[in-house]
Design an enzyme around this catalytic site. Structure first.
Site, short mmCIF file in Angstrom:
data_model
loop_
_atom_site.label_atom_id
_atom_site.label_comp_id
_atom_site.label_asym_id
_atom_site.label_seq_id
_atom_site.Cartn_x
_atom_site.Cartn_y
_atom_site.Cartn_z
N LYS A 66 7.37 -13.75 -7.07
CA LYS A 66 5.85 -13.92 -7.85
C LYS A 66 6.23 -14.14 -9.33
CE LYS A 66 3.65 -11.08 -4.47
NZ LYS A 66 2.87 -10.00 -4.44
N GLY A 129 5.54 -5.53 -9.81
CA GLY A 129 4.56 -6.70 -9.74
C GLY A 129 2.99 -6.22 -9.01
N LEU A 205 -0.49 1.04 -1.27
CA LEU A 205 -0.35 -0.31 -0.99
C LEU A 205 0.46 -0.89 0.33
CD1 LEU A 205 -0.18 -2.27 -4.38
CD2 LEU A 205 -2.32 -1.14 -3.35
N TYR A 207 1.28 -1.16 4.16
CA TYR A 207 0.62 -1.24 5.29
C TYR A 207 1.35 -1.12 6.50
CZ TYR A 207 2.60 -5.74 4.63
OH TYR A 207 3.65 -6.72 4.45
P1 NAP Z 1 8.21 -4.47 -7.09
O1 NAP Z 1 7.92 -5.46 -8.20
O2 NAP Z 1 10.01 -4.45 -6.89
O3 NAP Z 1 8.19 -2.88 -7.70
C1 NAP Z 1 8.45 -1.92 -7.11
C2 NAP Z 1 8.11 -0.61 -8.05
O4 NAP Z 1 8.52 0.34 -7.43
C3 NAP Z 1 9.27 -0.62 -9.44
O5 NAP Z 1 8.27 -0.01 -10.56
C4 NAP Z 1 10.12 0.30 -8.89
O6 NAP Z 1 10.67 1.18 -10.03
C5 NAP Z 1 9.73 1.30 -8.00
N1 NAP Z 1 10.48 1.87 -7.03
C6 NAP Z 1 11.35 0.92 -6.39
N2 NAP Z 1 12.05 2.13 -5.56
C7 NAP Z 1 11.87 3.18 -6.08
C8 NAP Z 1 12.56 4.49 -5.68
N3 NAP Z 1 13.54 4.72 -4.94
N4 NAP Z 1 11.96 5.57 -6.48
C9 NAP Z 1 11.03 5.56 -7.47
N5 NAP Z 1 10.25 4.26 -7.74
C10 NAP Z 1 10.77 3.14 -7.01
O7 NAP Z 1 7.58 -4.60 -5.60
P2 NAP Z 1 6.14 -4.71 -5.65
O8 NAP Z 1 5.85 -6.34 -5.62
O9 NAP Z 1 5.38 -4.26 -6.92
O10 NAP Z 1 5.65 -4.21 -4.34
C11 NAP Z 1 5.68 -2.74 -4.11
C12 NAP Z 1 4.94 -2.47 -3.02
O11 NAP Z 1 3.66 -3.00 -2.72
C13 NAP Z 1 5.86 -3.01 -1.79
O12 NAP Z 1 5.70 -1.89 -0.45
C14 NAP Z 1 4.80 -4.08 -1.04
O13 NAP Z 1 5.14 -4.37 0.09
C15 NAP Z 1 3.49 -3.54 -1.42
N6 NAP Z 1 2.28 -4.48 -1.78
C16 NAP Z 1 1.16 -4.67 -0.82
C17 NAP Z 1 0.25 -5.52 -1.10
C18 NAP Z 1 -0.69 -5.68 -0.08
O14 NAP Z 1 -1.53 -6.52 -0.17
N7 NAP Z 1 -1.11 -4.58 0.48
C19 NAP Z 1 0.33 -6.66 -2.09
C20 NAP Z 1 1.44 -6.42 -2.99
C21 NAP Z 1 2.64 -5.50 -2.91
P3 NAP Z 1 11.54 0.42 -11.34
O15 NAP Z 1 10.38 -0.16 -12.26
O16 NAP Z 1 12.08 1.24 -11.89
O17 NAP Z 1 12.37 -0.83 -10.65
#
Ligand code: NAP
Length: 247
Positions: A66, A129, A205, A207
């Site tokens: 992204k 993100g 978020l 699903y």
């Molecule tokens: P990302 O950019 O990889 O960010 C993930 C965040 O979660 C980061 O802040 C990370 O911490 C934290 N994290 C990851 N593993 C962790 C752990 N074991 N313990 C504590 N914190 C942890 O991913 P993203 O794009 O934001 O997506 C995150 C989620 O949102 C996914 O499940 C995705 O499927 C969902 N999502 C849903 C939609 C929707 O339309 N429903 C849209 C977008 C995303 P750090 O900062 O320390 O790495």
């Protein structure tokens, strides 16, 4: 023929390809296609933009690209600029590429039915993100918020330091981490659920599964809950709207 697709990594269980194929069938758009475009690294991403982009009218972008797609675009919509992430690309005349973010607006739209208090306070778990898109939406609502994340940083609170009074102050709590997502359904952010009561709205978020452990524990405390499915559909429909807009 109008071709669309999803750029990302590990796309086997992605929502968008199945959603758009069904969407095109329901509307009789037999000359439209939607494919999964599996890209394994930055080199392959570069190659895709130099050799294959002309085949497409529009693209969706998912993890982990992204942000990585942004240098290949000619223009950014102000919302994508503000969130600093792109999940939709429109391929215009002369292969002009414009990037958009529909995650933020989709999330904002799904909050409408919840009748949240004006100018409230929210807790956002995670700072990746999706969290940036949620933070954009909260800013649009004039909400203040704290970000809870693992590790030490100036702008976030560690889970272990999250106080019950801050949880009680929040009208809205949003999990933007992947903790609890299929297949690791037993995982859950280390959140102090003791502070949650029936006044809270708790959003995940994720699903898949429909009700994460995080949502189950919040619901057991009386909170109203919502998963990421509606947001996902809305961001896809907003993508379609963007691709159909006249230039
Ligand atoms: P990302 O950019 O990889 O960010 C993930 C965040 O979660 C980061 O802040 C990370 O911490 C934290 N994290 C990851 N593993 C962790 C752990 N074991 N313990 C504590 N914190 C942890 O991913 P993203 O794009 O934001 O997506 C995150 C989620 O949102 C996914 O499940 C995705 O499927 C969902 N999502 C849903 C939609 C929707 O339309 N429903 C849209 C977008 C995303 P750090 O900062 O320390 O790495």
């Amino acid at each position: 023929m109008s071709a669309y697709g999803l750029i990302g990594l590990s796309l086997d269980h992605s929502f968008s390809p199945a959603f758009f194929r069904q969407f095109f069938i329901e509307r009789g758009l037999s000359n439209h296609s939607y494919s999964s475009i599996e890209i394994k690294d930055g080199e392959e991403l570069k190659r895709f933009f130099s050799t294959s982009i002309s085949q497409y009218s529009g693209l969706n972008v998912t993890l982990p690209y992204k942000e990585a797609v942004m240098p290949f675009l000619h223009q950014l919509d102000p919302i994508a600029q503000s969130i600093a992430a792109v999940n939709v690309i429109k391929v215009g005349t002369g292969l002009q590429l414009k990037g958009y973010n529909t995650d933020g607006p989709a999330f904002l739209d799904t909050l409408k039915e919840w009748d949240l208090p004006e100018m409230g306070f929210a807790l956002v778990l995670g700072n990746g993100g999706a969290s940036k898109a949620v933070q954009w939406a909260l800013n649009q609502m004039d909400y203040t918020y704290s970000i809870v994340n693992r590790g030490v940083s100036k702008e976030t609170i560690e889970y272990a330091h999250l106080q019950k009074r801050l949880v009680e102050k929040a009208s809205l709590i949003i999990n933007t981490t992947p903790l609890g997502m299929y297949p690791k359904v037993k995982e859950c952010p280390p959140f102090p659920f003791d502070g949650i009561n029936s006044t809270h709205k708790v959003y995940d978020l994720i699903y898949n599964p429909e009700k994460t452990l995080f949502l189950q524990l919040a619901e057991a405390k009386g909170a109203r809950i919502k998963n990421g499915h509606e947001m996902l559909e809305k961001q896809a429909l907003l993508s379609w709207k963007i691709w159909q807009q006249a230039e």
